[in-house]
Structures are given as structure tokens and as C-alpha cells.
Design a protein around this motif. Structure first.
Motif: not given
Lengths: 368, 285, 256
Positions: B6, B10, B13-14, C83-84, C87-88, C90, C93
Motif C-alpha cells: 500500500r 501510494q 502514484l504521488t 487519485y493519490a 485514496r490515501f 497521510s 498527502q
């Protein structure tokens, strides 16, 4: 009894919260089984672990002897009917139902016949070309069921299947679900917070509370012989009294001293030690109301009280009766008024009585 | 899904957008501030070594009126845009579905129209030979030889014109979520329409109000095209000076010092608002 | 209860204020008068002059090249970013979100200035590539926000449902997420396209020789009064295409 779905000491922790705490369950092939409990009791987490969306921290999940604990959701012989159905809005009803078969690359002909047959089963053949947004709530529900069942899962999971429907539709779908279950014979596992739903949909229910299973039993057994006060209060209404066991009698009866009510005789429901504080439960509809003290002697528990409140519900009438420190709920069917029961008004003084078989000792907590 | 996969998903994608913004947004912003401490070279680049000379040069009272003009024009523009934008947002929110979509489109079209064209439109409208000037003269509202262009008033007018859609859109986004039934409730409890609007609607859309104000104010602070095209010689804003240092004087460190100062002036209040909103969100949830 | 007419009145006034200059501009593009003070008859003259102005079409070609490549790049980057972000939850993010939103409130001149500083200090020649980089940078935030808005309406259990029905992670994204997200991504791309075509300030800072985009060309034409009516004609065409783009993107975003 061959255990088809086996949940073996499964635990799951989110952060510091133990969502599912060493739960073990066995479900028989073809059974309709319910996980029942209030929100946050861990039933949804358990369902998501069976479906494969969560991985247990410990324990195993087996279907038909195969350990599926480590399998991703797409490889499990399990399908789910989601709470809000999760129908794909960009696909037609037909394409929604065909989705799973397409994913497993079945031949075109098999997909066509499978989808058509399934839409027929849920009586949606004429809506096949519509988009989910054009359907009513009940129809969407049936698409969701068809979409899951067409894959011939070994276990079908249904997450709060009726929660999104209004009351009338809910009662209709309840019957419909039972019919579908009978027709396909697949193992159904319901997750619900509604005791009525669970009781009418399933042959056995696991009542969950705070991540643990409190009791697994048939609906009738859960209602008649709840083992814990949580089960007793979650399924149906119940009057609870705290007391101590003072005298044991043959055939599992025990006399319990309750302050202010005397010492009613009730079923002990398992082992109870003398002078141990315990809880005693009586269902409101098991209580009779009479003007004079009932005369059946020792085997009737009777107390005097004053009616504080009375509410008429058509099929039944409910009374709140004060007896010293205790406030007791009684419920009378209309038809029972003819059998010696009275319909007292507010402020009336009455005798409440119940048979020892109707009173039960319940544990305060689940056995650890 | 395991935690490790996961986490790596992440990051995967980031990383593209994060890297892009780090390289082309964060690092350049830091470079601007650093460049202020470098000497200029004659080719419009940056010379070797470090110096505080640029900062000393900035300590010039000639900048004070420019700073004041930049601030006051931006503040006035923001205020006018909010005062005009609030009733528009309210009207859009209370309109029926169809009218609402039309109004939204009508606000979005000028918003998306070319910035230069919108300035140009005013420039030709206000031109001494242009239609507005002629109309006003024929109505005898202004004297024969009046000049509408190249005033600080013109700069303010065109600033409001270009920024108004930026104010309306966030205000509308907030007004759309506002429960208009609350206004009926306020009226029911005895508030007049004005009081209901001021005491219930305006606080109800305060988040949109803040983002609209920040958006407009910050955009104005950096303006240089508008004063250059419709303003007079005495209507220069801070942005004009930055552009002048880059393109006419070819003095990158000097421009960087001005830009760095403006950047701090923009980012510090922004961060305060962001923190305040985050705090507010936590309180509400 | 009587509804006050004042907000409707102000709205009407604001719409008139927003459109009046544009309308005058469009009308004057057909006006034989050079300054448009009076109506001196209908003409196609300015459009003919525009048609003959080769350097304008050259600029348009450069502008389109940049706008198309920049919007394609931001559609990919912005969709991943959105999307990031969706979805997340944290710390990463939170930082990501801040970096995405800051360019939205950064005055153009500062973004142009800081990119120029980057290119000058790293010795990168300004030109098509630097303009493209600048455009991707300022469009990225807008596209991300549009896609994020679309994602917020997306029910994540649909992905669970796809997995439950036998789709792998990749299949679920391809068969369920992308088709549902596509209108949002396209709307974001259209917005990026418009912003890129529109940009003057940032482009001015990072352009080099031979990369005169349309807005740069318009700005230089505005300095000579001889070509003013030609700008009217060009503006009319640009406003018309903006109108089309706005309607398209509006449709896309509304489609459920």
C-alpha cells in the motif's frame, strides 16, 4: 454436520481498536446464516475479511476445506451483495450481471445464457438494457444479487441487504430473498443490525458485540434462551433484574432474591453458584396482568404494582408498571384479555405474574 | 492488501506530480529568494558570489507609494468583487436548476476568455475615439476633451472586471451548499431580509468568502499587465517594477528581490488562512 | 414570503458588465470604423486582414502545439495526483495537497519570475520546451482539482465490487474507475487547454526567440493602433471558441 465455511480464531485490529477479537464460527453448506450486532460490533469487518477486502491479523478462513485467508478477493469462491449495491453506473443491467463472467473469461455463449437465466430468476429480464440509475431501489437490489449469484459462488455475502429500502419494500424483499435462497441453495451470509431481518432471513444467527460473538443459535433459541444480557436486550425487549441465587431446585430451577420483588423462581440456564450476583430476564409479553393474585401456588411469580403508563399499538398494548424501585414493561396481546388478563388504566393497581419457565438467568458478559 | 505494498503504491502514484511540483515550483521559488543575494551581470544573468547590495538598493523611499498603491488597489478590488459577487452567488444558488446552469455558464465564459482580450476590450471601449467616450460626451456627462483611459480609476475598473469571475465562482460553490431554508427560518424568527442575508447567509458562506478574497487579492498583488495597458505613468504597481527590472533593466537579482518580497507577502497570509481553515475543519468534524 | 428582487437585479447588472465589452468588441470586428466609435457599415475587411496575417497563424500553431501537449501531460499527471489525494490519507498527502493548491494562489508574475530564475541559473535555453514546462506546472493544479471533484462523487466500493467479481486490481481500474473518471479527466484537459492558450504573463517570462505564442503576438499588436481592428476580429474568433470549450466542459462535468 459438515462445516462449509470455517472461521477459525480470526482477529483484526485497526490502530488500537480490536475490531474482531478471536472469532470462530462454522457455517453449514446451504445455510442462511446471519451476523447480527450493533454498528461497530465487528460484523462488517468480519464480512470484509471473508470477502477478502481485509486481511486478518491472525486466524484462518476456510471455504469447503480450502484455506482462503491469503487469497485476494478476485480469487475467492465468494461474492458479495454490497450495502448500497455498488452497481457500475456506466454499465447496463445486463453488463453489470455479465461483469464477473467476463472477468473469468467464460465463453460468450455461456455468459449470455448465464446472465439471461439469472435476470429471469430475479425477474428483471425486461430491464436488461437499462442503466442502474433508471431502476427502483428494489430492482437495484435484485441486480446486485443476480450479479453476485451468476458467478455461482460457494458463499454469498449480503451486507445489510435491506438497509437502503423503505419499510414496505423491505418486507417484500425479505420474502424474495428467502425464495431466492431456496431456489439456488447457495450458502448465504447476511450482515445486519436489524434483529427482525436476521430472524426472518436466517436459520442461525451469530450475535456479535464489541468484536466478539456472544451467542450462535437459531432465532427461536436466541429469543427464548438468550445466554447474555446483551443478547436478551438486543433481540426483542426484556426486563432485567439484578439479584442473588438463594435456592437451587431440581431440573435447573433457581430461586433468585431480587430486592423489592421477593424471590422469584426461574430457569437457571446453566451453572450458577449460590449467593452469586446475577441478572434475571423476563420478556414483556410473558407477564400476565390480573386484578387478584393468581392462585397457581408456588410455580407462579407474582408482584404488585401500579400502572404508570399505557400505550395502545393496535395488535398489542404496552404498560409500564412501577413496583417499588423497579419499573417493569409488560405487553399484552389483544386476544389475551379474554383469558383472565385485564386491561388496566393508568394508576390502576395490578398483579403481575410470570411462569418460572419464562424467567431466565443471563450472564452479564460473554464467556471469555 | 499489505501495508508495505500500500505504501509503495501510494508513493508510485504521488511521485510524478510531487516531483514535478518540487522541481518546477518549490525549487524555483527558493531560487528567486536566493537570487536576490547574487550580483547582477550585464547580460541579464547572475554574477558569481553573494551580495547584500540589492537589498540596500530596495531600501528606497520611492518604492513606498508603489507598495501602497499595490496594496490599496488590490484591497479595493477585493472589496468591490465581494460586494458584487455575494448577491450574484446568492441569486445563482436560489435560482432553478436550468437558470442556474445558464448563469454558471455566463460567469465561466468571461472567466475562460483570454485575459488580454478582456483588457483590450476595455481599452478600445474607453479609447478617446471609442464608443463609450463618444456616448458619454453626446449625453454631456463628461466634457469634450475628457480622457477615460490612463487613470488609476481605469486600473481599478479593469482589475474588478478581470477578477470578478474569480470571486463569483468560489462564492457560488459555497452558496450552492448553503441550506437556503435557513433564511426562511431567520425570517420566520423575525429577521428582515437584510438581516437574514447579513447574519445567516454571509456567515454561512464564509469559507467561500475567504477563498474568493484570497484569490482576488493575491492575483491583484501580482498584476502588471493591467496598469501597463490601461493605466498612466503614475499607476505602476509592484508587478510593473518586477517586469521592468527583468525586461528593461535586465537586472535579475533586483527583480528577484522584489518578487521574493511579494512571494513572502503572499505565502505568509496564505499559510495562516490554510492553517486556520484546517483548524476550523477539525473543530467542525 | 416575498423574494427580494435586488440580488437578481445585481446579477443582471454584473452579467451585463461582464459581457458588454466583449459584445462591443465582437460588433466592432464587423465595423468599418477603425476605432469603433460610430457604426460606419458592415465589413469583412478585418477578417480578411486577419486571414492574410501569416505571423498570427504561425503563432496560433505554436500556441496549439504547446496547449495540446501541455494538456495531455497534465491529464496524466493530474489524474494520478487526484487519485493519490483521494485514496490515501497521510502526511505525504497533506504535503502533496498543499503543493497542488499553492500554485492556484500564486500570482502569475511570481510563477513566471521563478521559472525564469530556474532556467537562467541552470542555463536552460528558453523556448518551446520551457514554455511547455511552465504551462504544465500551472495547469497541473487546475486539472487535479477538477478530477478530484469527480473522484469525490466516485464510490470506492465499486472497486471492491469489481475485485469481488473476479477483476484484478488493474482490471478494476481499467474497467470501472477509468470509464467513470473519463468525463472529469477530459473536462480537466479542456480547462488546461484553455488556460494554456490564454496565458500571457508566465509565457512572456519563459519564452525565447521564435516562440511567440498567440497572446504574445496579440500583446505586441496592441501597441500599434494600425492593427487594432484585426485584434477585434481575432478576439471574436477566440471568444467563440472559448464559448464552445466552456459549453463542452460544462456538459462533461455535469454528465453523471
Amino acid at each position: 454436520m459438515d462445516d462449509f465455511l470455517v472461521i477459525d480464531h480470526v482477529s483484526k485490529t485497526f490502530g488500537t481498536q480490536r475490531a474482531v477479537d478471536s472469532v470462530s464460527l462454522n457455517v453449514v453448506k446451504g445455510e442462511a446464516f446471519s451476523l447480527l450486532g450493533p454498528s461497530g460490533c465487528g460484523k462488517t469487518t468480519l464480512l470484509r475479511m471473508i470477502a477478502g477486502f481485509e486481511r486478518p491479523d491472525s486466524g484462518r478462513i476456510l471455504v469447503n476445506g480450502q484455506d482462503i485467508t491469503a487469497l485476494p478477493p478476485e480469487q475467492r469462491p465468494v461474492n458479495t451483495v454490497f450495502q448500497n449495491y455498488a452497481l457500475f453506473p456506466h454499465l447496463s443491467v445486463w453488463e453489470n450481471v455479465a461483469f464477473g463472467l467476463r472477468m473469468s473469461r467464460r465463453p460468450r455463449e455461456e455468459i449470455r445464457s448465464g446472465v439471461d437465466r439469472m435476470l429471469e430468476l430475479v425477474r428483471l429480464s425486461e430491464h436488461a438494457r437499462k442503466r442502474p440509475a433508471q431502476l427502483s431501489g428494489g430492482q437495484r437490489q435484485r441486480v446486485a444479487i443476480a450479479r453476485a449469484l451468476v458467478n455461482r459462488p460457494q458463499v454469498l455475502l449480503l451486507d445489510e441487504p435491506l438497509a437502503a429500502l423503505d419499510l414496505k419494500l423491505r418486507q417484500h424483499m425479505l420474502m424474495e430473498l428467502n425464495t431466492i435462497h431456496e431456489q439456488v441453495g447457495t450458502t448465504f451470509i447476511y450482515v445486519t443490525h436489524d434483529q427482525g431481518e436476521a430472524m426472518s432471513l436466517s436459520s442461525r444467527i451469530a450475535v456479535m458485540n464489541a468484536g466478539r460473538v456472544e451467542q450462535v443459535d437459531s432465532p427461536a433459541h436466541l429469543y427464548e434462551t438468550p445466554r447474555t444480557s446483551f443478547v436478551a436486550s438486543f433481540i426483542g425487549d426484556a426486563n432485567f433484574f439484578t439479584g442473588t441465587a438463594v435456592e437451587f431446585q431440581h431440573e435447573g430451577y433457581v430461586r433468585v432474591f431480587v430486592d423489592g420483588l421477593g424471590s422469584p423462581l426461574v430457569l437457571s440456564n446453566g451453572t450458577v453458584a449460590s449467593n452469586q450476583p446475577l441478572r434475571l430476564m423476563v420478556r414483556p409479553e410473558k407477564i400476565s396482568l390480573t386484578l387478584a393474585r393468581p392462585s397457581s401456588g408456588e410455580r407462579v411469580n407474582a408482584f404488585r404494582g401500579v400502572v404508570e403508563d399505557r400505550a395502545y399499538f393496535g395488535t398489542h398494548t404496552r404498560y409500564r408498571i412501577r413496583a417499588g424501585e423497579h419499573s417493569i414493561l409488560a405487553q399484552l396481546q389483544r386476544s389475551r384479555f379474554s383469558g383472565g388478563d385485564i386491561d388496566p388504566a393508568r394508576g390502576a393497581e395490578v398483579w403481575m405474574s410470570f411462569h418460572p419457565d419464562e424467567g431466565r438467568v443471563v450472564r452479564l458478559e460473554a464467556a471469555s | 492488501m499489505s501495508t508495505a505494498s500500500r505504501t509503495s503504491r501510494q508513493w508510485l502514484l504521488t511521485l510524478p506530480s510531487l516531483t514535478w511540483l518540487a522541481v518546477f515550483f518549490v525549487i524555483p521559488a527558493i531560487l528567486v529568494i536566493l537570487t536576490a543575494f547574487r550580483p547582477a551581470d550585464l547580460q541579464g544573468g547572475v554574477g558569481p558570489g553573494w551580495t547584500l547590495d540589492t537589498l540596500h538598493e530596495l531600501n528606497d523611499p520611492a518604492y513606498l507609494p508603489i507598495l501602497w498603491r499595490t496594496f490599496s488597489l488590490s484591497a479595493a478590488t477585493t472589496l468591490i468583487c465581494l460586494v458584487l459577487g455575494l448577491p450574484v452567488a446568492f441569486q445563482m444558488a436560489r435560482a432553478g436548476q436550468r437558470l442556474r446552469q445558464v448563469l454558471l455558464l455566463l460567469v465561466i465564459i468571461p472567466f475562460l476568455s483570454n485575459f488580454l482580450i478582456r483588457i483590450f476590450a476595455w481599452k478600445s471601449l474607453l479609447h478617446p475615439e471609442g464608443p463609450l467616450t463618444k456616448l458619454l460626451i453626446s449625453l454631456q456627462l463628461i466634457p469634450e476633451n475628457a480622457v477615460l483611459l490612463h487613470h488609476s480609476g481605469t486600473v481599478l475598473l479593469v482589475l474588478v472586471y478581470t477578477q470578478l469571475p474569480f470571486a463569483i465562482l468560489p462564492l457560488y460553490a459555497a452558496a450552492e451548499k448553503f441550506d437556503l431554508g435557513l433564511l426562511d427560518a431567520a425570517r420566520d424568527l423575525g429577521a428582515g431580509p437584510w438581516r437574514a442575508f447579513a447574519k445567516v447567509f454571509v456567515p454561512g458562506v464564509r469559507r467561500g468568502l475567504i477563498s474568493a478574497a484570497v484569490m482576488v487579492f493575491v492575483c491583484c498583488l501580482g498584476q502588471y499587465v493591467i496598469p501597463q495597458m490601461v493605466g498612466g505613468a503614475s499607476d505602476e504597481m509592484l508587478g510593473s517594477k518586477i517586469a521592468q527590472r527583468v525586461f528593461s533593466d535586465r537586472n535579475l537579482p533586483h527583480a528577484s528581490a522584489l518578487a521574493g518580497g511579494l512571494m513572502l507577502a503572499v505565502l505568509v497570509p496564505m499559510l495562516i488562512v490554510a492553517l486556520w481553515q484546517q483548524f476550523g475543519r477539525k473543530e467542525e468534524s | 414570503m416575498k423574494r427580494s428582487w435586488l440580488p437578481g437585479f445585481i446579477t443582471l447588472g454584473v452579467i451585463l458588465f461582464l459581457f458588454a465589452p466583449l459584445v462591443v468588441l465582437v460588433v466592432n470586428s464587423f465595423n468599418a470604423s477603425r476605432f469603433g466609435g460610430e457604426w460606419e457599415g458592415f465589413t469583412w475587411m478585418w477578417y480578411e486582414k486577419l486571414w492574410a496575417a501569416g505571423e498570427i497563424w504561425e503563432s496560433l500553431w505554436i500556441t496549439l502545439k504547446i496547449a495540446i501537449s501541455a494538456s495531455l501531460a497534465t491529464m496524466v499527471l493530474g489524474t494520478l495526483a487526484a487519485y493519490a489525494l483521494h485514496r490515501f490519507r497521510s502526511g505525504l498527502q497533506n504535503v502533496h495537497h498543499m503543493l497542488i493548491t499553492l500554485p492556484l494562489v500564486m500570482p502569475d508574475i511570481l510563477m513566471g519570475m521563478s521559472l525564469l530564475a530556474l532556467f537562467v541559473l541552470t542555463g536552460v535555453e528558453t523556448g518551446l520546451l520551457t514554455i511547455w514546462i511552465a504551462h504544465v506546472t500551472f495547469c497541473l493544479s487546475f486539472v487535479t482539482m477538477v478530477v478530484l471533484g469527480r473522484l469525490q462523487d466516485f464510490d470506492l466500493t465499486l472497486l471492491d465490487a469489481a475485485r469481488d467479481l473476479g477483476a484484478t486490481q488493474a482490471q478494476a481500474v481499467k474497467k470501472v474507475l477509468l470509464p467513470l473518471l473519463l468525463p472529469g479527466v477530459l473536462a480537466g484537459g479542456l480547462l488546461a487547454f484553455t488556460l494554456s492558450i490564454d496565458d500571457y504573463v508566465i509565457t512572456f517570462f519563459v519564452s525565447g526567440p521564435g516562440t511567440t505564442t498567440l497572446p504574445l503576438r496579440v500583446a505586441s499588436m496592441m501597441k500599434t493602433s494600425r492593427s487594432l481592428p484585426v485584434i477585434n476580429a481575432l478576439s471574436t474568433l477566440l471568444i467563440a471558441s472559448t464559448f464552445l470549450v466552456a459549453v463542452c466542459s460544462h456538459r462533461l462535468q455535469r454528465r453523471a
